[in-house]
Design an enzyme around this catalytic site. Structure first.
Site, PDB file in Angstrom:
ATOM      1  N   HIS A  42       0.855  -1.415   0.045  1.00  0.00           N
ATOM      2  CA  HIS A  42       0.170   0.104  -0.018  1.00  0.00           C
ATOM      3  C   HIS A  42       0.984   1.144   0.022  1.00  0.00           C
ATOM      4  O   HIS A  42       0.405   2.327  -0.309  1.00  0.00           O
ATOM      5  CB  HIS A  42      -0.973  -0.150   1.065  1.00  0.00           C
ATOM      6  CG  HIS A  42      -0.335   0.163   2.530  1.00  0.00           C
ATOM      7  ND1 HIS A  42      -0.053  -0.678   3.474  1.00  0.00           N
ATOM      8  CD2 HIS A  42      -0.230   1.529   3.299  1.00  0.00           C
ATOM      9  CE1 HIS A  42       0.551  -0.125   4.609  1.00  0.00           C
ATOM     10  NE2 HIS A  42       0.268   1.071   4.295  1.00  0.00           N
ATOM     11  N   GLY A  88       3.138   6.520   8.092  1.00  0.00           N
ATOM     12  CA  GLY A  88       4.561   6.464   7.709  1.00  0.00           C
ATOM     13  C   GLY A  88       5.348   5.518   8.129  1.00  0.00           C
ATOM     14  O   GLY A  88       6.502   5.439   7.508  1.00  0.00           O
ATOM     15  N   ASN A  89       5.177   4.615   9.424  1.00  0.00           N
ATOM     16  CA  ASN A  89       5.725   3.589   9.586  1.00  0.00           C
ATOM     17  C   ASN A  89       5.653   2.379   8.849  1.00  0.00           C
ATOM     18  O   ASN A  89       6.394   1.746   8.845  1.00  0.00           O
ATOM     19  CB  ASN A  89       5.224   3.049  11.061  1.00  0.00           C
ATOM     20  CG  ASN A  89       6.106   3.653  12.181  1.00  0.00           C
ATOM     21  OD1 ASN A  89       5.651   4.712  12.902  1.00  0.00           O
ATOM     22  ND2 ASN A  89       7.316   3.502  12.109  1.00  0.00           N
ATOM     23  N   SER A  90       4.491   2.393   7.944  1.00  0.00           N
ATOM     24  CA  SER A  90       4.037   1.396   7.220  1.00  0.00           C
ATOM     25  C   SER A  90       5.461   0.852   6.132  1.00  0.00           C
ATOM     26  O   SER A  90       5.994   1.722   5.480  1.00  0.00           O
ATOM     27  CB  SER A  90       2.915   1.723   6.178  1.00  0.00           C
ATOM     28  OG  SER A  90       1.859   1.764   7.033  1.00  0.00           O
ATOM     29  N   ILE A  97      -2.547  -0.932  11.902  1.00  0.00           N
ATOM     30  CA  ILE A  97      -2.551  -0.811  13.191  1.00  0.00           C
ATOM     31  C   ILE A  97      -4.209  -0.691  13.449  1.00  0.00           C
ATOM     32  O   ILE A  97      -5.154  -0.505  12.480  1.00  0.00           O
ATOM     33  CB  ILE A  97      -2.132   0.735  13.919  1.00  0.00           C
ATOM     34  CG1 ILE A  97      -2.799   1.841  13.033  1.00  0.00           C
ATOM     35  CG2 ILE A  97      -0.881   0.874  13.683  1.00  0.00           C
ATOM     36  CD1 ILE A  97      -2.562   3.142  13.493  1.00  0.00           C
ATOM     37  N   LEU A  98      -4.805  -1.012  14.625  1.00  0.00           N
ATOM     38  CA  LEU A  98      -6.124  -0.726  14.930  1.00  0.00           C
ATOM     39  C   LEU A  98      -6.202   0.452  15.909  1.00  0.00           C
ATOM     40  O   LEU A  98      -5.261   0.852  16.756  1.00  0.00           O
ATOM     41  CB  LEU A  98      -6.627  -1.913  15.906  1.00  0.00           C
ATOM     42  CG  LEU A  98      -6.713  -3.172  15.254  1.00  0.00           C
ATOM     43  CD1 LEU A  98      -7.297  -4.463  16.365  1.00  0.00           C
ATOM     44  CD2 LEU A  98      -7.897  -3.201  14.310  1.00  0.00           C
ATOM     45  N   GLY A 134      -7.718 -26.874  -2.705  1.00  0.00           N
ATOM     46  CA  GLY A 134      -9.116 -26.910  -3.148  1.00  0.00           C
ATOM     47  C   GLY A 134     -10.307 -26.819  -2.282  1.00  0.00           C
ATOM     48  O   GLY A 134     -11.343 -27.290  -2.604  1.00  0.00           O
ATOM     49  N   ASP A 187       0.327  -7.581   1.479  1.00  0.00           N
ATOM     50  CA  ASP A 187       0.766  -6.165   1.645  1.00  0.00           C
ATOM     51  C   ASP A 187       2.113  -6.037   1.654  1.00  0.00           C
ATOM     52  O   ASP A 187       2.670  -5.175   2.347  1.00  0.00           O
ATOM     53  CB  ASP A 187       0.067  -5.600   2.892  1.00  0.00           C
ATOM     54  CG  ASP A 187       0.194  -4.002   2.939  1.00  0.00           C
ATOM     55  OD1 ASP A 187       0.213  -3.391   1.617  1.00  0.00           O
ATOM     56  OD2 ASP A 187      -0.126  -3.258   3.819  1.00  0.00           O
ATOM     57  N   THR A 208       2.704  -3.277   9.444  1.00  0.00           N
ATOM     58  CA  THR A 208       1.746  -3.321   8.256  1.00  0.00           C
ATOM     59  C   THR A 208       0.596  -2.414   8.631  1.00  0.00           C
ATOM     60  O   THR A 208       0.047  -1.454   7.873  1.00  0.00           O
ATOM     61  CB  THR A 208       1.500  -4.612   7.544  1.00  0.00           C
ATOM     62  OG1 THR A 208       2.435  -5.268   7.406  1.00  0.00           O
ATOM     63  CG2 THR A 208       0.196  -4.494   6.641  1.00  0.00           C
TER      64      THR A 208
END
Length: 450
Positions: free
Chosen positions: A109, A210-212, A230-231, A270, A139, A228
């Site tokens: 992202h 910005g930490n992503s 946060i909540l 499957g 991600d 990746t």
């Protein structure tokens, strides 16, 4: 915030308790000692005897130059810039894992919708970067830069982690320069943010916008995951003390494939899976809420040959507990084709075991069963309003389009869908398929591009 303050206060109390009876002695004898002594029973935390302070700097400093800022440039939604120069559309962090080749890991992202990419090194150099490949389901993305004198981070197997280990998040949050925050690993094998490929490390180290894409490090400065998401209860996305990182066991599977071919091929068995929620558990009369429900099985697939049936509840894959569909898909998805798997499941209140081998992806075309349809990585069942999405497989065409479990398909290309038969007939069309779906927040259109 309350939880974060409590942990900080606890850490301070620990230091005071440890140093209370030894500070004077340490100050009188430590002046001639080396900068950092190994942890011991007297000093359970790393102690810099020269300065008389506890510090993790020795373990971390060698990794910090490997952390970079990533800026994605593309077409801005605002006024066009003179000369057609792309505008910055997003910014995040990344980490160098291969200094010789200039390989950087970041988030998908962070680089999405970019035309060009720029990397800022901690030593002040500004470099152009090439996108090697990205993977929406996990991600993750891989960039390459051309430069000498780079530093790479050491990596550790995330399966060795334990809840309570210290963790350090490094990145470029909120427009600041490189920033280090500390917390603990507050949970492992986390999933439930959807039915994608999920098996996150949870930490309370402060992670913000910005930490992503930046690294989550252990106390020795080794890479254990990529930050990746946060909540957050804050509409502005502020930190509330819960962050998630993709563990190295998953990211290296993805990164190695992206470096080799530019795309990710996941193993499959499957079986279309849905998450066992509290509501589904009550409906099925179960006394537990962790697991993955087999929503459908592809005829002739490994799951079919192993005897799995619709309605089975998968509770373990290999030695891993199945928290929900995402955690099962994470284990299956990083298993190379041919890998034998042992699956523990419940059927009619009885536990059973199935053995099967992972195979390469199957055709994501339309497969019509007696009570369900599988198409493009999604499973559909009949409801009064139309056809409801029961589950979506991470990394599939349906997942990439944004189709979600619970969506009810009412039309395809403006043709009404009143039954599974209607759905199967209309999904067989060529080209992009525009599905009209109803959700809790209203009606939406989803475009499937086979």
């Amino acid at each position: 915030m309350t939880r974060a303050r409590f942990l900080t206060a606890t850490a301070v109390a620990l230091v005071i308790g440890v140093t209370g009876g030894t500070a004077a002695t340490a100050q009188s004898t430590a002046r001639t000692d080396a900068a950092q002594t190994p942890p011991s029973s007297d000093f359970p935390l790393p102690y810099d005897s020269r300065r008389g302070v506890f510090s993790f700097s020795t373990g971390l400093e060698g990794s910090l130059p490997a952390v970079v800022q990533v800026t994605t440039l593309g077409v801005s939604a605002g006024p066009s810039r003179e000369g057609g120069v792309p505008a910055a559309v997003s910014s995040g962090s990344g980490v160098i894992i291969d200094a010789a080749e200039g390989i950087i890991i970041t988030n998908n992202h962070v680089v999405a919708d970019g035309q060009t990419y720029r990397v800022d090194l901690s030593d002040g150099r500004l470099l152009d970067a090439e996108l090697i490949g990205s993977d929406q389901a996990t991600d993750l993305a891989v960039l390459r830069i051309q430069a000498t004198g780079l530093t790479q981070v050491e990596m550790v197997d995330s399966d060795t982690l334990r809840t309570g280990d210290l963790a350090f998040a490094v990145g470029y949050p909120l427009g600041l320069d490189q920033t280090l925050t500390m917390g603990v690993i507050s949970g492992l094998n986390r999933s439930g943010m959807g039915d994608a490929v999920e098996d996150y490390i949870q930490t309370d180290a402060a992670v913000n916008s910005g930490n992503s894409g930046g690294p989550l490090l252990d106390s020795r400065g080794r890479l254990i995951g990529i930050n990746t998401s946060i909540l957050s209860g804050d509409f502005n996305g502020g930190n509330d003390g819960i962050a998630f990182a993709v563990p190295t066991r998953i990211l290296m599977f993805v990164v190695n494939q992206l470096r080799t071919s530019g795309e990710v091929t996941r193993g499959r068995i499957g079986a279309t899976l849905g998450s066992l929620t509290a509501e589904r558990a009550v409906e099925l009369g179960l006394g537990f809420v962790r697991g993955a429900i087999v929503e459908d099985v592809t005829p002739g697939s490994p799951a079919d040959r192993a005897g799995l049936r619709r309605g089975d509840i998968i509770t373990r894959v290999q030695s891993r507990a199945a928290a929900n569909a995402g955690s099962v898909q994470a284990t299956i998805g990083i298993a190379p084709p041919g890998t034998p798997l042992t699956i523990v499941y419940q059927r009619d209140g009885q536990e059973a075991t199935a053995s099967l081998n992972v195979e390469v992806p199957f055709d994501e075309g339309v497969q019509i069963g007696s009570s369900a349809i599988q198409a493009f990585g999604a499973s559909f069942a009949q409801v009064a309003e139309g056809a409801q999405v029961q589950a979506v497989e991470g990394g599939s065409v349906a997942a990439a389009a944004g189709l979600s479990a619970g969506d009810i398909v009412t039309a395809i290309g403006r043709r009404p869908v009143g039954s599974l038969a209607d759905l199967g007939r209309l999904l067989g069309g060529r080209g992009p398929l525009v599905l009209t779906v109803t959700r809790e927040d209203g009606e939406a259109e989803v475009t499937l591009t086979p």
